[in-house]
Design an enzyme around this catalytic site. Sequence first.
Site, short mmCIF file in Angstrom:
data_model
loop_
_atom_site.label_atom_id
_atom_site.label_comp_id
_atom_site.label_asym_id
_atom_site.label_seq_id
_atom_site.Cartn_x
_atom_site.Cartn_y
_atom_site.Cartn_z
CG PHE A 1 -0.39 0.44 2.51
CD1 PHE A 1 -0.61 1.72 2.99
CD2 PHE A 1 0.37 -0.43 3.28
CE1 PHE A 1 -0.10 2.13 4.22
CE2 PHE A 1 0.87 -0.03 4.51
CZ PHE A 1 0.65 1.26 4.97
CE LYS A 2 3.49 1.58 4.75
NZ LYS A 2 4.70 1.44 5.51
CG ASP A 3 3.93 0.62 -4.54
OD1 ASP A 3 5.07 1.06 -4.36
OD2 ASP A 3 3.70 -0.58 -4.78
CG LEU B 1 6.27 6.26 -0.46
CD1 LEU B 1 6.81 5.07 0.31
CD2 LEU B 1 7.20 7.45 -0.33
CB THR C 1 7.97 2.69 4.25
OG1 THR C 1 6.67 2.74 4.81
CG2 THR C 1 8.41 4.11 3.91
#
Length: 495
Positions: free
Chosen positions: A112-114, A117, A147
Amino acid sequence: MYYVSTRNKKLKMMPAQAIAGGLAPDGGLMTPEVFPKLPPSALESMKDMSYQQRAVYVMKMFLEDYSVPELTAFAARAYGGGKFSSPDVAPVHTLDGSTHCLELWHGPTCAFKDMALQMLPHLLSAALTKNNESKTVCILVATSGDTGKAALEGFRDVDKTRILVFYPKDGVSEIQELQMNTQEGENVGVCSVAGNFDDAQTGVKRLFSDPALREELAGRGFFFSSANSINWGRVLPQVVYYISAYCDLLKSGAIQPGDKVNFCVPTGNFGNILAGYYAKMMGVPIHKLICASNANNVLTDFLRTGVYDRNRPFYNTMSPSMDILISSNLERLLFQFSEWDDQLVAGYMKELAETGRYEVSPGIRRKLEENFVAGCCDDEATARTIGKVWREKKYLIDPHTAVAFHVLEEYRRESGDDTPTVVVSTASPFKFCDNVLPAIGIQTVQPGTGAIDQLAQATGVEAPAPLAGLRSKTVRFHQWVEKEGMAGQVLEMLR
């Protein structure tokens, strides 16, 4: 709109300044001075928009010094061009009439950090121009697993940036570590830290607040910023997917306008679920935000008692991205719930640093109880849930998502709450093959990337291309340091 520090509301910045700096100079977190409200017809209007269009609509409300054409271009680059395996970017998968799964792992690093980011590098690069910044920005990242890779991929070869990621040695999955240590790019660096995530995160914060180090790097033409969720440029794109999920439920007919929903969120640093609360503040009809923790259940205890106490055993679990005892983004929620009492928040953070605990006021505790519920889940229950969801729904989930499913099941049984609920699915199960395979009944796990093919063959689920491609990657980084040696590693990289 200005942004203010959670520890000194007189310290104000424009959005581009807040994003470029990452962390406030006083150690606080930059937070919007005002939270805009969605117009009454906004959710209905966004129902038929693409994810990229929804992102522009929401983010423009917070970024006055960015233009619509700028944000439109950024959204196209971040979420288009085949970077995400789903054309919906963050699709909602319905399991039954009242349970849905928001899949946030279709991006280039399968976590989910995509979602944030892939956007942050564009916001930050534009901020440097807006601020007339001549120095190169050095992005410091502490990661509990996901992350780091997402930030490395997002900032890879971005002009006027360098990025250095610290992760806990022996504290991430084998696939997560391989993803980071095979990262391509001329401006990237990766180093493990002897200790846990809290050691890495505390170390990064210490680097930010070290005036001698900042002065040394300024002389070399660098300044620090962050890609962790302490940076507002990380939190804002996460608000988008909560709003988008509600719009998708409207579009599918699963809910009607005005219907309330719950979100069940696996979280460690509190950034993901905080973004959900901000969506609620903007007007999304959210009933409860269900905070799901693993055995490191500091957030569960806090939301139930109002006492935050990190003085407890630290566990390395099969959901490593949640192996955290110091939840940085909670500071932003305290600021909001204390009605901007920056001195109260600063006092809580001082107590946390000095004693490892603090207890919030009765007023803050009432607001916690109004908006949040919490539960936790050990590794045994996590594995059992992965197996159960696979057997009963033929739906494959990772350990973090399994924690959320378990906590949701417990909450429903205890409360009787039948509100439609979205489980926030934060990572591809293929990042955690060594735990997912035994959970679905396969005890002998192939080493390394062989486990990815093994899981695909056992389930008939196609492995994400970025993970399947790891087998051909070369390991570039092998460095590790004691936590006291992090400053030296930064200076070495920025020679």
